[in-house]
Design a protein around this motif. Structure first.
Motif, PDB file in Angstrom:
ATOM      1  N   CYS A 222       0.816  -1.218   0.000  1.00 14.66           N
ATOM      2  CA  CYS A 222       0.000   0.000   0.000  1.00 14.66           C
ATOM      3  C   CYS A 222       0.853   1.272   0.000  1.00 14.66           C
ATOM      4  N   GLU A 223       1.737   1.407   0.991  1.00 10.59           N
ATOM      5  CA  GLU A 223       2.565   2.614   1.051  1.00 10.59           C
ATOM      6  C   GLU A 223       4.047   2.285   0.892  1.00 10.59           C
ATOM      7  N   ASP A 224       4.344   1.118   0.331  1.00 20.66           N
ATOM      8  CA  ASP A 224       5.735   0.683   0.205  1.00 20.66           C
ATOM      9  C   ASP A 224       6.301   0.866  -1.193  1.00 20.66           C
ATOM     10  N   GLY A 225       5.594   1.617  -2.034  1.00 20.63           N
ATOM     11  CA  GLY A 225       6.064   1.883  -3.385  1.00 20.63           C
ATOM     12  C   GLY A 225       5.388   1.051  -4.455  1.00 20.63           C
ATOM     13  N   THR A 226       4.684   0.003  -4.060  1.00 22.23           N
ATOM     14  CA  THR A 226       4.055  -0.870  -5.052  1.00 22.23           C
ATOM     15  C   THR A 226       2.919  -0.157  -5.781  1.00 22.23           C
ATOM     16  N   LEU A 227       1.986   0.398  -5.022  1.00 20.72           N
ATOM     17  CA  LEU A 227       0.886   1.140  -5.651  1.00 20.72           C
ATOM     18  C   LEU A 227       1.396   2.397  -6.340  1.00 20.72           C
ATOM     19  N   GLN A 228       2.363   3.051  -5.715  1.00 24.65           N
ATOM     20  CA  GLN A 228       2.915   4.275  -6.278  1.00 24.65           C
ATOM     21  C   GLN A 228       3.526   4.002  -7.659  1.00 24.65           C
ATOM     22  N   GLY A 229       4.171   2.856  -7.795  1.00 21.08           N
ATOM     23  CA  GLY A 229       4.725   2.485  -9.094  1.00 21.08           C
ATOM     24  C   GLY A 229       3.647   2.307 -10.146  1.00 21.08           C
ATOM     25  N   LEU A 230       2.526   1.718  -9.750  1.00 25.30           N
ATOM     26  CA  LEU A 230       1.406   1.544 -10.683  1.00 25.30           C
ATOM     27  C   LEU A 230       0.885   2.885 -11.166  1.00 25.30           C
ATOM     28  N   PHE A 231       0.709   3.829 -10.235  1.00 23.89           N
ATOM     29  CA  PHE A 231       0.200   5.147 -10.626  1.00 23.89           C
ATOM     30  C   PHE A 231       1.198   5.896 -11.496  1.00 23.89           C
ATOM     31  N   MET A 232       2.472   5.723 -11.223  1.00 28.14           N
ATOM     32  CA  MET A 232       3.484   6.394 -12.040  1.00 28.14           C
ATOM     33  C   MET A 232       3.495   5.838 -13.465  1.00 28.14           C
ATOM     34  N   VAL A 233       3.352   4.516 -13.596  1.00 19.69           N
ATOM     35  CA  VAL A 233       3.273   3.919 -14.929  1.00 19.69           C
ATOM     36  C   VAL A 233       2.027   4.425 -15.663  1.00 19.69           C
ATOM     37  N   ALA A 234       0.921   4.528 -14.925  1.00 27.37           N
ATOM     38  CA  ALA A 234      -0.340   4.967 -15.536  1.00 27.37           C
ATOM     39  C   ALA A 234      -0.376   6.469 -15.792  1.00 27.37           C
ATOM     40  N   GLY A 235       0.587   7.208 -15.225  1.00 31.67           N
ATOM     41  CA  GLY A 235       0.612   8.655 -15.425  1.00 31.67           C
ATOM     42  C   GLY A 235      -0.437   9.398 -14.639  1.00 31.67           C
ATOM     43  N   ILE A 236      -0.924   8.801 -13.515  1.00 30.29           N
ATOM     44  CA  ILE A 236      -1.965   9.436 -12.706  1.00 30.29           C
ATOM     45  C   ILE A 236      -1.326  10.100 -11.492  1.00 30.29           C
ATOM     46  N   PRO A 237      -1.476  11.406 -11.329  1.00 32.81           N
ATOM     47  CA  PRO A 237      -0.946  12.072 -10.131  1.00 32.81           C
ATOM     48  C   PRO A 237      -1.544  11.463  -8.864  1.00 32.81           C
ATOM     49  N   PHE A 238      -0.728  11.340  -7.833  1.00 34.56           N
ATOM     50  CA  PHE A 238      -1.217  10.738  -6.594  1.00 34.56           C
ATOM     51  C   PHE A 238      -0.640  11.463  -5.391  1.00 34.56           C
ATOM     52  N   VAL A 239      -1.388  11.439  -4.310  1.00 38.66           N
ATOM     53  CA  VAL A 239      -0.961  12.052  -3.056  1.00 38.66           C
ATOM     54  C   VAL A 239       0.141  11.215  -2.434  1.00 38.66           C
ATOM     55  N   GLY A 240       1.183  11.885  -1.972  1.00 36.63           N
ATOM     56  CA  GLY A 240       2.219  11.192  -1.216  1.00 36.63           C
ATOM     57  C   GLY A 240       3.514  11.013  -1.972  1.00 36.63           C
ATOM     58  N   CYS A 241       4.419  10.256  -1.345  1.00 42.45           N
ATOM     59  CA  CYS A 241       5.768  10.052  -1.859  1.00 42.45           C
ATOM     60  C   CYS A 241       5.774   9.178  -3.108  1.00 42.45           C
ATOM     61  N   ASP A 242       6.866   9.300  -3.887  1.00 43.07           N
ATOM     62  CA  ASP A 242       6.980   8.491  -5.098  1.00 43.07           C
ATOM     63  C   ASP A 242       7.416   7.065  -4.755  1.00 43.07           C
ATOM     64  N   THR A 243       7.668   6.262  -5.778  1.00 42.76           N
ATOM     65  CA  THR A 243       7.985   4.848  -5.577  1.00 42.76           C
ATOM     66  C   THR A 243       9.234   4.655  -4.734  1.00 42.76           C
ATOM     67  N   LEU A 244      10.312   5.340  -5.090  1.00 45.26           N
ATOM     68  CA  LEU A 244      11.578   5.172  -4.374  1.00 45.26           C
ATOM     69  C   LEU A 244      11.456   5.585  -2.918  1.00 45.26           C
ATOM     70  N   SER A 245      10.939   6.779  -2.693  1.00 45.34           N
ATOM     71  CA  SER A 245      10.834   7.285  -1.329  1.00 45.34           C
ATOM     72  C   SER A 245       9.913   6.411  -0.476  1.00 45.34           C
ATOM     73  N   SER A 246       8.795   5.990  -1.053  1.00 46.95           N
ATOM     74  CA  SER A 246       7.866   5.128  -0.319  1.00 46.95           C
ATOM     75  C   SER A 246       8.552   3.832   0.113  1.00 46.95           C
ATOM     76  N   ALA A 247       9.339   3.269  -0.802  1.00 47.13           N
ATOM     77  CA  ALA A 247      10.005   1.996  -0.513  1.00 47.13           C
ATOM     78  C   ALA A 247      11.061   2.144   0.573  1.00 47.13           C
ATOM     79  N   ILE A 248      11.886   3.183   0.488  1.00 44.65           N
ATOM     80  CA  ILE A 248      12.966   3.304   1.468  1.00 44.65           C
ATOM     81  C   ILE A 248      12.441   3.722   2.834  1.00 44.65           C
ATOM     82  N   CYS A 249      11.344   4.493   2.854  1.00 45.45           N
ATOM     83  CA  CYS A 249      10.767   4.875   4.148  1.00 45.45           C
ATOM     84  C   CYS A 249      10.037   3.712   4.801  1.00 45.45           C
ATOM     85  N   MET A 250       9.480   2.822   3.998  1.00 46.66           N
ATOM     86  CA  MET A 250       8.758   1.674   4.540  1.00 46.66           C
ATOM     87  C   MET A 250       9.708   0.675   5.170  1.00 46.66           C
ATOM     88  N   ASP A 251      10.899   0.537   4.602  1.00 52.52           N
ATOM     89  CA  ASP A 251      11.867  -0.448   5.079  1.00 52.52           C
ATOM     90  C   ASP A 251      12.740   0.184   6.162  1.00 52.52           C
TER      91      ASP A 251
END
Length: 356
Positions: free
Chosen positions: A109-138
């Motif tokens: 959910c907040e570990d970069g997985t969903l964020q990556g999907l939105f980035m591929v789809a080109g849909i703006p989303f609230v919150g950190c990007d894929t990389l930041s979400s992943a490193i903050c989650m771990d």
């Protein structure tokens, strides 16, 4: 200005599914319906995606899955820029989304997985990007970045299940380095899920086994004696830090139950610390936010020792948004009411659109 269509995403195949339902219900009750057309999109515990058209109260209770739902999926094709719903007759209907607010917590959910999907789809989303979400989650990676940035953390180590094969030497080494008590956490989890306190080697082993039920890596931290404080951060290139709040658990520590269910925690806004120390917390929160490449929002948690030393604890890229959650409360004290805060988060998502 034309109305925006915003997807509110909730649920998820995560141990924090129920927390997401509470947070999303609160966001839906406070978002400006005159400004946005809302698409409610839920993910069940087993990962099924559904568009929901029922009552908000049924989201919080978990009954939404039995309500007015239609299979729906975010499509990675940027030409669509939204979701596809599949009707009972098999026909597909497309809905464009101007932005998405994933009000979801934990793994998947907040570990970069969903964020990556939105980035591929080109849909703006609230919150950190894929990389930041992943490193903050771990928490292992987060601690490593904090050490490199010169931000003080508790003494820490991490392990995997292999350590259980020869546990006593490892436990002895930790005891010599840290001393008891220690806190044991899954490396990738939030809301204090799977977190336990160990005061001896027997409890340490049991706590590691529990944490391994939630993730393949386990973080062990030296217990820090001090006040637990939190600071909310908001922004992209020029982040701002909120008022500092204090958590005073009546239970042994600020666990899942204390955060979301029982009335076993006192919250103090502002925190009961000197202003100079509060300013140090705010400065360190922004420093950590930048070091971890955060955008949109995050809540940064610290300990403040009796001598005024500020010790980083953890960071949450999609913090709780329930009516008792600290992130919205801290910015309300700062001067940004809940509904306005949602507006700002969506604006920040659209501002970052060029980066997607």
């Amino acid at each position: 200005m034309s109305r925006l269509t915003v997807g509110i995403l909730f649920g998820g195949a995560s141990s924090e599914y129920e927390v997401s339902l509470m947070s999303a219900s609160s966001v839906l009750n406070h978002i400006n319906r005159e400004k946005y057309d809302i698409v409610m999109l839920g993910i069940t515990k087993d990962g099924k995606w559904l568009r929901y058209r029922g009552e908000i109260n049924d989201i919080k209770s978990g009954n939404w899955v039995n309500g007015n739902v239609t299979p729906a999926y975010v499509v990675p094709d940027r030409a669509l820029h939204g979701i596809i719903e599949i009707g009972e007759d098999g026909t597909a209907k497309a809905t464009k989304l101007d932005a998405v607010f994933p009000v979801m917590h934990g793994k998947n959910c907040e570990d970069g997985t969903l964020q990556g999907l939105f980035m591929v789809a080109g849909i703006p989303f609230v919150g950190c990007d894929t990389l930041s979400s992943a490193i903050c989650m771990d928490k292992v990676v987060t601690h490593t970045v904090m050490d490199n940035a010169g931000i003080t953390t508790a003494k820490w180590d991490y392990c995997t299940a292999d350590v259980l094969d020869n546990f006593e030497p490892y436990a002895k080494t930790l005891a010599e380095r840290f001393g008891y008590p220690m806190f044991v956490k899954p490396a990738n989890a939030g809301s204090s899920v799977g977190v336990n306190k160990a005061t001896n080697s027997t409890q340490l082993k049991a706590a590691i086994k529990i944490a391994l039920q939630h993730d393949k890596k386990v973080v062990i931290e030296q217990a820090v004696v001090g006040q637990e404080v939190e600071c909310a951060v908001l922004g992209n290139r020029n982040p701002v830090a909120s008022v500092v709040g204090e958590i005073a658990p009546k239970a042994e520590f600020y666990d899942y139950d204390a955060k979301y269910i029982s009335d076993t925690t006192d919250l103090f806004i502002p925190a009961r610390i000197p202003e100079a120390v509060a300013e140090k917390v705010r400065e360190t929160a922004v420093k950590a936010y930048r070091a971890l490449f955060c955008t949109g929002l995050s809540r940064v948690d610290f300990f403040v020792r009796a001598n005024g030393e500020v010790v980083f604890n953890e960071i949450n890229t999609i913090p709780g948004f329930t009516h008792i959650s600290m992130y919205p409360k801290l910015f309300e004290a700062y001067g940004i009411p809940y509904s306005e805060l949602i507006d700002k988060l969506i604006e920040l998502a659209l501002e970052r659109k060029f980066m997607i």
